[in-house]
Motif scaffolding. Structure first.
Motif, mmCIF file in Angstrom:
data_model
loop_
_atom_site.group_PDB
_atom_site.id
_atom_site.type_symbol
_atom_site.label_atom_id
_atom_site.label_comp_id
_atom_site.label_asym_id
_atom_site.label_seq_id
_atom_site.Cartn_x
_atom_site.Cartn_y
_atom_site.Cartn_z
ATOM 1 N N THR A 126 0.849 -1.189 0.000
ATOM 2 C CA THR A 126 0.000 0.000 0.000
ATOM 3 C C THR A 126 0.888 1.243 0.000
ATOM 4 O O THR A 126 2.038 1.194 0.450
ATOM 5 C CB THR A 126 -0.913 0.028 1.233
ATOM 6 N N PRO A 127 0.386 2.374 -0.503
ATOM 7 C CA PRO A 127 1.204 3.598 -0.525
ATOM 8 C C PRO A 127 1.736 3.983 0.848
ATOM 9 O O PRO A 127 2.885 4.423 0.975
ATOM 10 C CB PRO A 127 0.233 4.651 -1.068
ATOM 11 N N GLU A 128 0.914 3.797 1.881
ATOM 12 C CA GLU A 128 1.325 4.201 3.226
ATOM 13 C C GLU A 128 2.522 3.376 3.705
ATOM 14 O O GLU A 128 3.496 3.917 4.248
ATOM 15 C CB GLU A 128 0.161 4.035 4.209
ATOM 16 N N ARG A 129 2.468 2.071 3.505
ATOM 17 C CA ARG A 129 3.542 1.208 3.996
ATOM 18 C C ARG A 129 4.737 1.154 3.046
ATOM 19 O O ARG A 129 5.812 0.703 3.431
ATOM 20 C CB ARG A 129 2.997 -0.193 4.268
ATOM 21 N N SER A 130 4.551 1.591 1.819
ATOM 22 C CA SER A 130 5.667 1.620 0.864
ATOM 23 C C SER A 130 6.522 2.867 1.030
ATOM 24 O O SER A 130 7.662 2.912 0.551
ATOM 25 C CB SER A 130 5.134 1.563 -0.577
ATOM 26 N N GLU A 131 5.968 3.869 1.706
ATOM 27 C CA GLU A 131 6.683 5.132 1.867
ATOM 28 C C GLU A 131 8.003 4.918 2.619
ATOM 29 O O GLU A 131 8.046 4.278 3.667
ATOM 30 C CB GLU A 131 5.813 6.132 2.634
ATOM 31 N N GLY A 132 9.074 5.436 2.056
ATOM 32 C CA GLY A 132 10.384 5.324 2.683
ATOM 33 C C GLY A 132 11.154 4.076 2.303
ATOM 34 O O GLY A 132 12.350 3.970 2.597
ATOM 35 N N ARG A 133 10.505 3.116 1.659
ATOM 36 C CA ARG A 133 11.200 1.903 1.236
ATOM 37 C C ARG A 133 12.073 2.207 0.021
ATOM 38 O O ARG A 133 11.685 2.978 -0.856
ATOM 39 C CB ARG A 133 10.192 0.808 0.891
ATOM 40 N N HIS A 134 13.236 1.614 -0.027
ATOM 41 C CA HIS A 134 14.147 1.829 -1.153
ATOM 42 C C HIS A 134 13.455 1.438 -2.457
ATOM 43 O O HIS A 134 12.808 0.395 -2.543
ATOM 44 C CB HIS A 134 15.419 0.998 -0.963
ATOM 45 N N LYS A 135 13.577 2.278 -3.478
ATOM 46 C CA LYS A 135 12.891 2.034 -4.748
ATOM 47 C C LYS A 135 13.366 0.765 -5.441
ATOM 48 O O LYS A 135 12.662 0.227 -6.307
ATOM 49 C CB LYS A 135 13.071 3.236 -5.676
ATOM 50 N N LEU A 136 14.551 0.293 -5.086
ATOM 51 C CA LEU A 136 15.099 -0.899 -5.728
ATOM 52 C C LEU A 136 15.007 -2.131 -4.833
ATOM 53 O O LEU A 136 15.736 -3.099 -5.014
ATOM 54 C CB LEU A 136 16.555 -0.653 -6.128
#
Length: 446
Positions: free
Chosen positions: A355-365
């Protein structure tokens, strides 16, 4: 390493950390297991690494100079010409063709569901992805007989790639098991591809399929079109990704759904609310975020691509680790996808982590089923669209459950497959699935 490569790489990471060196006897390998190293090799310093080495050399004997294989100026030219064919709008126009192909293949699944026999979905999904690929790439140009020949030849070729990493450099006079069949398989596929390309040039009908688009593609800088040899290579490149890789990924998606009925129930609620009993369209998929999250999570835990190899062409340094030229760099996708510093409780199947909320801050790779950087798979959105459609059609028609005593075992080949298939029980869900269907042979049942 050869006996159990997955356990071997996991042990190497535990003992040496996120960057480690392996001496395999015939070559040295440096393993990379963190997104920051992926960024270094595939993005920031991509010019220092090439698609060289035994694996790529083996694949080039079949795929020639297709987009996944090519380098430098030629790769840039081909990418410019091919990219418009996979534009968002173009891909969306293929939805109906994909759904028709999927539904045609599911007649076989309907019969298996009615008979109540265990069904090998890994075999059946290969037929689904082959049919989708043939329709979207060639339209009505390839008949069923040729499609079956190509599918059988592809299956052998893909298995031979691993052996080819060692044997491709051996002298021609030296007997090598499978090499003659490999060459004959390539020759047969080449003959079929050549006929399709020549027919496409003669008809010049502007059919809405990928081959037609490639035939019309013009390089904006040189004004040139692709030759028959270039079209052949690119078509085979699409086959590798669209046939075997997608089938492997969807096999593990269905496995995840059988292991997590609560996830299947949520997918079904979303599907029923958005689509109901009609066929899904492209706009529908844009309103099904949970279904897409399920697909992404399944591809995280069981990514078809276990590793991404590159060859260092000049000396480099990564986190103080000296990289000499001529060393095989291997990005271990699987280990990054299961890295506890990146993914909380990484072995738990949790679609909501996307989800956008939990994906925030995760490395794009941190998520790499399609690679990354400028060499990211050009057909990424095509593949995700196909995966969502396959999942939607199967979940809407069947109740899925695992077969007692048949636990799937991972097997590393060109992709992450299963050793003895993926056997599931199917039960019809909708009344129309119980209708009489044609009696067709079921090679995937037991």
């Amino acid at each position: 390493m050869i006996a159990n490569p997955l356990a071997f790489m996991e042990q190497a990471q535990r003992e040496q950390g996120d960057i480690f060196s392996l001496d395999l006897g015939f070559t040295q390998v440096i393993g990379l297991c963190h997104p920051r190293y992926v960024h270094h090799v595939l993005v920031e310093h991509a010019h220092k690494y090439s698609k060289g080495g035994p694996m790529w050399d083996s694949m080039r004997t079949f795929m020639g100079n297709a987009l996944p294989m090519s380098e430098g100026a030629f790769w840039k030219r081909q990418r410019r010409m091919i990219q418009p064919s996979f534009h968002h709008q173009r891909v969306s126009m293929m939805t109906d063709t994909m759904v028709e192909a999927i539904d045609e293949c599911l007649l076989e699944w309907d019969l298996a569901a009615l008979e109540g026999k265990p069904f090998d979905v890994s075999v059946a999904l290969s037929r689904v992805t082959m049919t989708v690929l043939v329709r979207t790439l060639f339209g009505s140009g390839m008949d069923k007989e040729d499609a079956e020949k190509v599918a059988q030849a592809f299956s052998f070729i893909l298995e031979y790639f691993i052996a080819g990493m060692v044997t491709h450099s051996l002298p021609e006079w030296m007997p090598v098991p499978g090499r003659q069949r490999y060459r004959e398989s390539i020759k047969m596929i080449d003959e079929i591809m050549q006929r399709l390309i020549e027919r496409g040039r003669e008809q010049a009908s502007g059919e809405d399929n990928l081959l037609s688009l490639l035939l019309q593609a013009v390089d904006g800088e040189s004004g040139e079109r692709m030759t028959n040899a270039q079209l052949r290579d690119e078509a085979l490149g699409f086959f590798i990704a669209g046939y075997d890789t997608t089938a492997a990924g969807m096999t593990w998606v269905l496995h995840a759904l059988t292991q997590h009925p609560e996830v299947t129930a949520k997918v079904r609620v979303e599907l029923d609310a958005v689509v109901g009993t009609r066929r899904p369209g492209f706009a529908d998929l844009m309103r099904m975020p949970y279904t897409r999250n399920v697909l992404q999570e399944a591809l995280r835990i069981h990514s078809p691509s276990v590793w991404l190899p590159r060859l260092s062409v000049v000396e480099d340094e990564i986190d103080g680790y000296r990289i000499p030229p001529g060393v095989m760099m291997v990005i271990f996708t699987r280990l990054i996808h299961r890295h506890p510093d990146i993914w909380n409780d990484p072995l738990t199947f949790d679609p909501d982590r996307f989800t956008p909320e939990r994906s925030e801050g995760r490395h794009k790779l941190a998520w790499l089923p399609f690679g990354s950087g400028q060499r990211q798979c050009i057909a990424k959105e095509f593949s995700l669209l196909e995966g969502m459609l396959i999942m939607a059609r199967i979940v809407s028609r069947y109740e899925l459950s695992s077969v007692p005593g048949r636990v799937p075992q991972e097997r590393v080949s060109t992709n992450l497959r299963t050793k003895d298939g993926m056997w599931l029980n199917l039960r019809p869900r909708l009344p129309e699935a119980k209708a009489q269907v044609p009696r067709i042979p079921l090679s995937g049942t037991a």
